[in-house]
Design an enzyme around this catalytic site. Structure first.
Site, PDB file in Angstrom:
ATOM      1  N   ALA A  53       4.694  -2.875  -7.496  1.00 51.92           N
ATOM      2  CA  ALA A  53       4.639  -3.171  -8.931  1.00 51.92           C
ATOM      3  C   ALA A  53       5.937  -2.788  -9.641  1.00 51.92           C
ATOM      4  O   ALA A  53       5.947  -1.935 -10.535  1.00 51.92           O
ATOM      5  CB  ALA A  53       3.447  -2.450  -9.573  1.00 51.92           C
ATOM      6  N   THR A 103       2.692  -6.051   8.400  1.00 55.20           N
ATOM      7  CA  THR A 103       1.480  -6.825   8.076  1.00 55.20           C
ATOM      8  C   THR A 103       0.434  -5.963   7.369  1.00 55.20           C
ATOM      9  O   THR A 103      -0.709  -6.387   7.225  1.00 55.20           O
ATOM     10  CB  THR A 103       0.864  -7.429   9.350  1.00 55.20           C
ATOM     11  N   ALA A 104       0.832  -4.778   6.917  1.00 53.99           N
ATOM     12  CA  ALA A 104      -0.116  -3.877   6.248  1.00 53.99           C
ATOM     13  C   ALA A 104       0.213  -3.799   4.749  1.00 53.99           C
ATOM     14  O   ALA A 104       0.261  -4.801   4.070  1.00 53.99           O
ATOM     15  CB  ALA A 104      -0.078  -2.504   6.927  1.00 53.99           C
ATOM     16  N   ASP A 160       5.788   1.510  -9.402  1.00 54.84           N
ATOM     17  CA  ASP A 160       4.695   2.410  -9.039  1.00 54.84           C
ATOM     18  C   ASP A 160       4.956   3.071  -7.694  1.00 54.84           C
ATOM     19  O   ASP A 160       4.311   4.066  -7.356  1.00 54.84           O
ATOM     20  CB  ASP A 160       3.366   1.643  -8.977  1.00 54.84           C
ATOM     21  N   ASP A 213      -7.646  -0.286  12.717  1.00 53.53           N
ATOM     22  CA  ASP A 213      -6.235   0.061  12.747  1.00 53.53           C
ATOM     23  C   ASP A 213      -5.980   1.465  12.201  1.00 53.53           C
ATOM     24  O   ASP A 213      -5.057   2.153  12.631  1.00 53.53           O
ATOM     25  CB  ASP A 213      -5.429  -0.966  11.953  1.00 53.53           C
ATOM     26  N   GLY A 214      -6.802   1.903  11.228  1.00 53.48           N
ATOM     27  CA  GLY A 214      -6.657   3.254  10.694  1.00 53.48           C
ATOM     28  C   GLY A 214      -6.881   4.306  11.759  1.00 53.48           C
ATOM     29  O   GLY A 214      -6.137   5.296  11.851  1.00 53.48           O
ATOM     30  N   LYS A 219      -4.163   7.132  13.459  1.00 51.45           N
ATOM     31  CA  LYS A 219      -4.440   8.559  13.648  1.00 51.45           C
ATOM     32  C   LYS A 219      -4.249   8.958  15.107  1.00 51.45           C
ATOM     33  O   LYS A 219      -3.734  10.042  15.411  1.00 51.45           O
ATOM     34  CB  LYS A 219      -5.867   8.876  13.191  1.00 51.45           C
ATOM     35  N   SER A 242       2.902  -3.254   3.070  1.00 46.79           N
ATOM     36  CA  SER A 242       4.089  -3.994   2.650  1.00 46.79           C
ATOM     37  C   SER A 242       3.772  -5.461   2.390  1.00 46.79           C
ATOM     38  O   SER A 242       4.201  -6.041   1.386  1.00 46.79           O
ATOM     39  CB  SER A 242       5.177  -3.872   3.725  1.00 46.79           C
ATOM     40  N   LEU A 243       3.010  -6.073   3.291  1.00 42.82           N
ATOM     41  CA  LEU A 243       2.650  -7.485   3.138  1.00 42.82           C
ATOM     42  C   LEU A 243       1.867  -7.723   1.854  1.00 42.82           C
ATOM     43  O   LEU A 243       2.085  -8.720   1.153  1.00 42.82           O
ATOM     44  CB  LEU A 243       1.833  -7.947   4.351  1.00 42.82           C
TER      45      LEU A 243
END
Length: 300
Positions: free
Chosen positions: A221, A197-198, A186, A83-84, A88, A200-201
């Site tokens: 946090a 689903t990244a 933080d 996915d990374g 890109k 944030s999840l």
């Protein structure tokens, strides 16, 4: 098969030498279909160390070419990685409305969801016009009214983060000019449905079905236990003002970090374009969700 040649732009992960066989399989499939192929220059040098690209792709009719940056035009883009790598690729071709096919060379993949062994069937489906394209919303980032860095749009998320192990930062947040709250945390993540689903999840944000017209604000946090994720219309503008003890902070745009000084005015809104994602006919989002997140799996 259509007689009109299709042009494919190839992007890939530069750290997967063990995937050489899969890469060669994709290249060979493109040649079988008589495709024109253009390869990201960095990726070309990487894969050419593992195999002779010319011998695989060059034909009497077509020669492959390379390109650098986002200087590319194609009918489709193929992202070979996880996915990374897909993110890109989207950064480079998304604004050009080039549909992206994600070949998963790793493990978990929501965006890159096609196995290398299935590439031949997927290419055949493209030539037969037997595929779907999903249009995904993108977040545009501006700092003091100007695009932030060379890549100022995010398909997944934008995260405002403290720079190091220093104390938490204060993020004064407004929606369409109306004050929401000041996060003592933080960081703060603003995600699209695609990015729900990244990052944030992993911080307790909700799963949002792609195509839903919303953004999600999820704190990282937080100092206060009663802070919860907030879902807003994606037509809204989010404005952020950050205070930090070391007078600086990071803005991560799909993981690409930019340093900003205290007092920088950050504005987030929906970008003027969508990223086009190629999907196989019959792909079902909830089935993918259950599979990737292993919902219902008994770990005993």
């Amino acid at each position: 098969m259509s007689s009109e040649p299709l042009t494919f732009a190839l992007f890939g992960n530069l750290y997967q030498q063990e995937k050489s066989a899969a890469i060669q399989q994709v290249l060979a499939s493109l040649r079988v279909h008589g495709a024109r192929v253009v390869i990201d220059e960095e990726y070309y040098h990487f894969i050419n160390e593992m195999c002779d690209v010319r011998s695989i792709l060059n034909t009497p009719k077509y020669r492959f070419a390379t390109f650098s940056g986002n200087d590319v035009e194609a009918d489709f883009a193929i992202s070979m990685g996880g996915d990374g790598t897909f993110l890109k690729t989207a950064c480079k071709v998304g604004a050009k409305n080039i549909p992206i096919l994600g070949v998963n060379m790793g493990r978990l993949g929501f965006l890159a969801d096609i196995a290398p062994v299935d590439i031949e069937a997927c290419l055949q489906a493209l030539y037969n016009d037997d595929y779907a394209v999903e249009s995904r919303a993108v977040i545009q980032v501006k700092a003091n009214g100007q695009p932030l860095g060379d890549a100022s749009c995010a398909l997944n998320d934008v995260a405002i983060l403290k720079r190091d192990t220093a104390a938490m930062i204060s993020i004064r947040t407004s929606i369409n000019g109306e004050y929401l709250t000041t996060y003592q945390a933080d960081g703060l993540i603003v995600s699209t449905p695609t990015g729900s689903t990244a990052y944030s999840l992993s911080n307790g944000g909700p799963v949002v079905v792609p195509g839903t017209g919303v953004f999600v604000l999820t704190s990282v946090a937080p100092h206060s236990l009663n802070i919860r994720p907030v879902v807003i219309p994606d037509s809204a503008e989010v404005t952020l003002e950050v205070e930090s003890r070391n007078h600086s902070f990071l803005v991560a745009i799909d993981g690409r970090s930019e340093k900003c000084g205290e007092g920088t005015h950050i504005a987030l809104r929906r970008a003027p374009y969508n990223v086009q994602v190629v999907k196989r006919r019959g792909t079902r989002y909830f089935s993918t969700l259950r599979e990737k997140l292993m919902w219902g799996a008994d770990g005993r």
